[in-house]
Design an enzyme around this catalytic site. Sequence first.
Site, PDB file in Angstrom:
ATOM      1  N   ARG A   1       0.853  -1.201   0.000  1.00  8.46           N
ATOM      2  CA  ARG A   1       0.000   0.000   0.000  1.00  8.46           C
ATOM      3  C   ARG A   1       0.879   1.237   0.000  1.00  8.46           C
ATOM      4  O   ARG A   1       1.735   1.367   0.864  1.00  8.46           O
ATOM      5  CB  ARG A   1      -0.845   0.059   1.289  1.00  8.46           C
TER       6      ARG A   1
ATOM      7  N   THR B   1      -1.464   7.449  -0.699  1.00  9.57           N
ATOM      8  CA  THR B   1      -2.726   7.288  -1.447  1.00  9.57           C
ATOM      9  C   THR B   1      -3.547   6.087  -0.965  1.00  9.57           C
ATOM     10  O   THR B   1      -4.724   5.988  -1.277  1.00  9.57           O
ATOM     11  CB  THR B   1      -2.437   7.064  -2.946  1.00  9.57           C
TER      12      THR B   1
ATOM     13  N   ASP C   1       0.051  -3.270  12.125  1.00 11.49           N
ATOM     14  CA  ASP C   1       0.502  -3.644  10.779  1.00 11.49           C
ATOM     15  C   ASP C   1       0.881  -5.122  10.782  1.00 11.49           C
ATOM     16  O   ASP C   1       1.867  -5.521  11.414  1.00 11.49           O
ATOM     17  CB  ASP C   1       1.697  -2.766  10.384  1.00 11.49           C
TER      18      ASP C   1
ATOM     19  N   ASP D   1       4.476  -6.087   9.509  1.00 12.34           N
ATOM     20  CA  ASP D   1       5.528  -5.683  10.458  1.00 12.34           C
ATOM     21  C   ASP D   1       5.507  -6.564  11.697  1.00 12.34           C
ATOM     22  O   ASP D   1       6.572  -6.945  12.213  1.00 12.34           O
ATOM     23  CB  ASP D   1       5.323  -4.216  10.876  1.00 12.34           C
TER      24      ASP D   1
HETATM   25  C1  PRP Z   1      -1.331  -4.838   4.366  1.00 12.97           C
HETATM   26  C2  PRP Z   1      -2.173  -6.099   4.431  1.00 12.97           C
HETATM   27  C3  PRP Z   1      -2.991  -5.993   3.175  1.00 12.97           C
HETATM   28  C4  PRP Z   1      -3.209  -4.505   3.044  1.00 12.97           C
HETATM   29  C5  PRP Z   1      -4.593  -4.191   3.488  1.00 12.97           C
HETATM   30  O1  PRP Z   1      -0.267  -5.002   3.499  1.00 12.97           O
HETATM   31  O2  PRP Z   1      -1.424  -7.276   4.498  1.00 12.97           O
HETATM   32  O3  PRP Z   1      -2.353  -6.513   2.023  1.00 12.97           O
HETATM   33  O4  PRP Z   1      -2.263  -3.871   3.902  1.00 12.97           O
HETATM   34  O5  PRP Z   1      -4.885  -2.863   3.292  1.00 12.97           O
HETATM   35  P1  PRP Z   1      -5.975  -2.350   2.267  1.00 12.97           P
HETATM   36  O6  PRP Z   1      -7.199  -3.188   2.454  1.00 12.97           O
HETATM   37  O7  PRP Z   1      -6.200  -0.930   2.676  1.00 12.97           O
HETATM   38  O8  PRP Z   1      -5.437  -2.439   0.878  1.00 12.97           O
HETATM   39  P2  PRP Z   1       0.855  -3.889   3.269  1.00 12.97           P
HETATM   40  O9  PRP Z   1       0.497  -3.029   2.107  1.00 12.97           O
HETATM   41  O10 PRP Z   1       1.126  -3.169   4.556  1.00 12.97           O
HETATM   42  O11 PRP Z   1       2.082  -4.746   2.806  1.00 12.97           O
HETATM   43  P3  PRP Z   1       2.929  -5.870   3.581  1.00 12.97           P
HETATM   44  O12 PRP Z   1       2.006  -7.071   3.780  1.00 12.97           O
HETATM   45  O13 PRP Z   1       4.030  -6.152   2.639  1.00 12.97           O
HETATM   46  O14 PRP Z   1       3.384  -5.297   4.889  1.00 12.97           O
HETATM   47  N1  URA Z   2      -2.750  -3.267   6.907  1.00 13.35           N
HETATM   48  C1  URA Z   2      -2.431  -3.760   8.127  1.00 13.35           C
HETATM   49  O1  URA Z   2      -1.506  -4.570   8.244  1.00 13.35           O
HETATM   50  N2  URA Z   2      -3.138  -3.356   9.191  1.00 13.35           N
HETATM   51  C2  URA Z   2      -4.159  -2.492   9.095  1.00 13.35           C
HETATM   52  O2  URA Z   2      -4.791  -2.158  10.110  1.00 13.35           O
HETATM   53  C3  URA Z   2      -4.470  -1.976   7.818  1.00 13.35           C
HETATM   54  C4  URA Z   2      -3.748  -2.399   6.748  1.00 13.35           C
END
Ligand code: PRP
Ligand code: URA
Length: 212
Positions: A107, A111, A203, A206
Amino acid sequence: MLNNQNVTIINHPLVQHKLTLMRDENTSTVGFRTLLREIAHLLCYEVTRDLELEEKNINTPMGAMKATKIKGKKLVFASILRAGNGLLEGMLDLVPSARVAHIGLYRDHETLLPVEYYFKAPSDIADRLVIVVDPMLATANSAIAAIQRLKDRGANKLIFLCLLASPEGIKAFTKAHPDVPVFTAAIDDYLNEKGYIVPGLGDAGDRMYGTK
Ligand code: PRP
Ligand code: URA
């Protein structure tokens, strides 16, 4: 299980108990990852509950019988990277022969739109049930994009499985993909101004990998 239109909440006590442990900010990285894998077993059990069966003739040591097995081609599990891999590992523990698709999305923090950096899926996904996994459905932008990518590749039978969803994400997802059932362990209160689920668990990526 609570079933509301296309959204199923998996409210099994073990799922809810483990989810509470995962939400707790004092849970360690290794604890979080272990719990995610364990909870994935329980979610996998529920999400595959209605798979069609077919009969097969086998011989037990006592004689012949018609036994049941899962009908059709092997499933595909599609993991939205990174955090999807936490669910994927547990799902593969229960269905080791499943095929796997990886969809790399992150993400954009400004944005909240998904940016794709990787995509690899089995070539014959049109003939298979595809279960897309990602622990978090926040704005739903990532899940909507991932499912669209799979549909563009021919997938036509899909399920989306997550651990936690926001009400806003459920609304956006079911509007964008009304044909795709959603399974989740909980729908939380709201999305904050940074696109995080509240109370949520923070997150997921993380917390799984200790990258904060
Ligand atoms: C997180 C999560 C989803 C997304 C959800 O991933 O694992 O993929 O955010 O958010 P959304 O519904 O608003 O799109 P992130 O983009 O943080 O990536 P990561 O898993 O690599 O940490
Ligand atoms: N992605 C995450 O990992 N946690 C949230 O709360 C939203 C998006």
